[in-house]
Scaffold this active site. Sequence first.
Site, short mmCIF file in Angstrom:
data_model
loop_
_atom_site.label_atom_id
_atom_site.label_comp_id
_atom_site.label_asym_id
_atom_site.label_seq_id
_atom_site.Cartn_x
_atom_site.Cartn_y
_atom_site.Cartn_z
N HIS A 532 0.83 -1.21 0.00
CA HIS A 532 0.00 0.00 0.00
C HIS A 532 0.87 1.26 0.00
O HIS A 532 0.87 2.03 0.95
CB HIS A 532 -0.97 -0.01 1.19
N SER A 534 2.56 4.44 -2.94
CA SER A 534 1.99 5.24 -4.04
C SER A 534 2.03 4.50 -5.37
O SER A 534 1.32 4.88 -6.30
CB SER A 534 2.70 6.59 -4.14
N HIS A 536 0.96 1.46 -5.69
CA HIS A 536 -0.37 0.83 -5.73
C HIS A 536 -1.41 1.87 -6.17
O HIS A 536 -2.27 1.59 -7.03
CB HIS A 536 -0.73 0.22 -4.38
N HIS A 572 -7.26 6.86 -2.90
CA HIS A 572 -8.05 5.83 -2.23
C HIS A 572 -7.34 5.09 -1.09
O HIS A 572 -8.01 4.49 -0.25
CB HIS A 572 -8.59 4.83 -3.26
N ASP A 573 -6.00 5.11 -1.06
CA ASP A 573 -5.31 4.43 0.06
C ASP A 573 -4.34 5.37 0.75
O ASP A 573 -3.37 4.91 1.40
CB ASP A 573 -4.54 3.20 -0.46
N ASP A 703 -8.85 -1.50 -8.07
CA ASP A 703 -8.12 -1.67 -6.81
C ASP A 703 -7.49 -3.06 -6.69
O ASP A 703 -6.42 -3.22 -6.11
CB ASP A 703 -9.09 -1.41 -5.65
N GLN A 755 -3.10 -16.93 -3.29
CA GLN A 755 -3.56 -16.26 -4.51
C GLN A 755 -4.74 -17.00 -5.14
O GLN A 755 -5.69 -16.38 -5.63
CB GLN A 755 -2.41 -16.13 -5.52
P1 AMP Z 1 -7.14 -1.74 -0.79
O1 AMP Z 1 -6.65 -1.81 0.60
O2 AMP Z 1 -8.04 -0.57 -1.05
O3 AMP Z 1 -6.08 -1.89 -1.79
O4 AMP Z 1 -8.18 -2.97 -0.93
C1 AMP Z 1 -7.90 -4.15 -1.62
C2 AMP Z 1 -7.79 -5.31 -0.70
O5 AMP Z 1 -7.51 -6.49 -1.43
C3 AMP Z 1 -6.65 -5.10 0.25
O6 AMP Z 1 -7.06 -5.43 1.55
C4 AMP Z 1 -5.59 -6.01 -0.23
O7 AMP Z 1 -4.87 -6.50 0.85
C5 AMP Z 1 -6.34 -7.10 -0.93
N1 AMP Z 1 -5.58 -7.62 -2.04
C6 AMP Z 1 -5.29 -6.99 -3.19
N2 AMP Z 1 -4.59 -7.78 -4.01
C7 AMP Z 1 -4.41 -8.94 -3.36
C8 AMP Z 1 -3.76 -10.16 -3.70
N3 AMP Z 1 -3.14 -10.34 -4.86
N4 AMP Z 1 -3.80 -11.16 -2.79
C9 AMP Z 1 -4.43 -11.01 -1.64
N5 AMP Z 1 -5.05 -9.88 -1.27
C10 AMP Z 1 -5.06 -8.85 -2.12
ZN ZN Z 2 -6.04 -0.07 -2.77
#
Ligand code: AMP
Ligand code: ZN
EC number: 3.1.4.-
Length: 809
Positions: A532, A534, A536, A572-573, A703, A755
């Site tokens: 998380h 920049s 991302h 957003h994050d 996202d 995954q």
């Molecule tokens: P955000 O925190 O807004 O990015 O929300 C996306 C959520 O999905 C987050 O809690 C991430 O940890 C999770 N996430 C995104 N990509 C993956 C991934 N490849 N494997 C597991 N969790 C993921």
């Molecule tokens: Zn995010």
Amino acid sequence: MAALLPLQLQPAPRRMNAPRLPAEPGREASATEVQIGPMRLTQDPVQVLLIFAKEDSQSDGFWWACDRAGYRCNIARTPESALECFLDKHQEIIVIDHRNSRYFDAEDICRSIRATKPSEHTVILAVVPRTSADQEETSVLPLLNAGFDRRFMENSSITACYNELMQIEHGEARSQFKLRACNAVFTALEHCQEAIEITSEDRVIQYVNPAFEQMMGYQKGELIGKEFTELPKSDKNRADLSDTINACIKKGKEWQGVYYARRKSGDSIQQHVKITPVIGQGGKIRHLVSLKRLCCTNENNKQLCKSHRDENYSGDNSQSESHSFKCKNRRKDSADVKSISSQSSDAPSLQTRRYSSMARIHSMTIEAPITKVINIINAAQENSPITVAEALDRVLEILRTTELYSPQLGTKDEDPHTSDLVGGLMTDGLRRLSGNEHVFSKNMNLSHSHLSVPNTISDVPPCIAQLLDNEESWDFNIFELEAVTNKRPLVYLGLKVFGRFGVSEFLNCSEATLRAWLQVMEANYHSSNAYHNSTHAADVLHATAFFLGKERVKGSLGHLDEVAALIAATIHDVDHPGRTNSFLCNAGSELAVLYNDTAVLESHHTALAFQLTAKDSKCNIFKNIDRNHYRTLRQAIIDMVLATEMTKHFEHVNKFVNSINKPMASEETSSHSEGSDCECTANMKNFPDNQTLIKRMMIKCADVANPCRPLELCIEWAGRISEEYFAQTDEEKRQGLPVVMPVFDRNTCSIPKSQISFIDYFITDMFDAWDAFAHLPVLMQHLANNYKHWKMLDELKCKSLRLPSENNN
Ligand code: AMP
Ligand code: ZN
């Protein structure tokens, strides 16, 4: 034969010495009003039959007494003529001469009259010889056994006879007259279309009507005198239901509701039942009257309805008019209110009031959509086969819960990777420990001067500009941008993308303000976070811009929506601590306290972004737009950022599927005309609610689009998110906090498994839906390849991102 019919319809010629007594005024042949329950009856003048073989002073006494009382009187001299006369007139009072047995046997006559049906309501009087003082009083029992009701000691005084008749009229004859009216009520019950059952208070059956026999499949002889429970034994709610009904009835209240009842044949039928307690002597409940109607929801019921109808139409010997058994839509009274209690029948005004308030509830114009849905389902149930009705019952049960969109995971069989991910991402304040506060950067990073950033997009170094040339491609490599921008990809990509979408023009702000704003936002991402950071944010911005370029998306949204989406993706994050919401809640962090353990991070990202923007006019991209525009834009941004909260994942996806995918699919199948696509998207524009769903879905997909990126990028993201989760688990262990996602332990974790779970649980359905709308074949192909990659590793029991051989390359 004529001699056997000495019926005297007029008073016999009076003996000359008979006393002349005036008839009482007003009594002559006048009718009397009699009340029984709610029924008002008119009683004709009483008819009396005198059975005397010979005329004498006693028979005259009664004759003149009748005349005085205004009764109609007949005299019979023989048993035969007496019976004939009685069967013709059904007199209320019969007086039989029982003084000597020379001419006929009074008891025989009485018995023969009693053997007839109409005598049920007749009072029969025996005139017996006067007993002298020395004679012993004889028992009245033989007379009663013969069918007499009363004994009259010989007394020819007209007054004595008159008094006797008067007492009978006001006493027993009146009661019998009232009872005779019950025949009308029973006739009504017998012909009633509704099944009726009358029981004692302790449920012993006293009466059932033919409709009841037909509905339940029993003959009344099998039921009367027995206790009978039609609630199926297997019904797990039976005890509860019985208790509810009993509790209601004990209070003297009426109960009504719908339940399944077991017929004699064993099948069950759905009935609408109303049970009314009837209060009798001593204010006690003496009877329970149950009225039952079929709810035509299942096959059994429909069969019954049909047979009832057939019966009414066939072989109609009864000369009665037949009526078809209609199963009306009774939603209004059966409702989804399974049990409606109301006041007992002795309080009609209260009852009426209650019904009218029920009716008001049903006709409410301000109905919540869910109420409308429930009502529609209730109505549909009325006419559905049992399988459908039962399925709809389950639907109603689900609809009445509050968590409509959260799938319930099986606790045992679920893969721990899935349950950990779901638990970790989809819960927040459930597990809290106090005292162990997670500390992260509290200071807003307002500085942007230390960053070397381009003044305008045209100033960017050639290596960056070159990379950005490929920015519109899905395969754009964000990590290369991260590298060449020294971990500041957001500013560069932002300037390029915002420029392409005319954001500063829309906001009426300078490129310098926009640049400053991007710098502030990027500065507030934690470059120390593995995932998380920049990069991302830049990745999500990239995906959002890509989606905005898709025909359907472009056609569905307006310019404001595009600007809002790009800003939302950027912020957003912001200030993400690299920890999940669950962690923050468990740690009792300041943010969790501030946002009440609810959408903690998403609320923080949004609030902080607006604070940072407003704090310094140099970076305030909103400073030049009017208030209304700002409010709309702000609302759209907030809505999108909050939509990235994973606890609402299924809600957003399902709403999108139901409101966008499904209507579009049915429109596509129904209209094969060219240009229907345009019509579809044009329609979206007219529905702000649909636009909201599209924007939410778009940012959600952007996202978590990393599993749809080219394999190498996908692997990098998987490595980064895993690392961030590992760091969280490390810290949870260090601080003695609950471990939110135990599978993300750096020593044991299978990244491929995690995954696979993430894709299976969160990604596949969502991207299928998004692809169906936005048409994204490249993403879907990458997703399939990447999934294969993780599967292959998992099958080879490899727990890392790549095969060891590839790692060495
Ligand atoms: P955000 O925190 O807004 O990015 O929300 C996306 C959520 O999905 C987050 O809690 C991430 O940890 C999770 N996430 C995104 N990509 C993956 C991934 N490849 N494997 C597991 N969790 C993921
Ligand atoms: Zn995010």
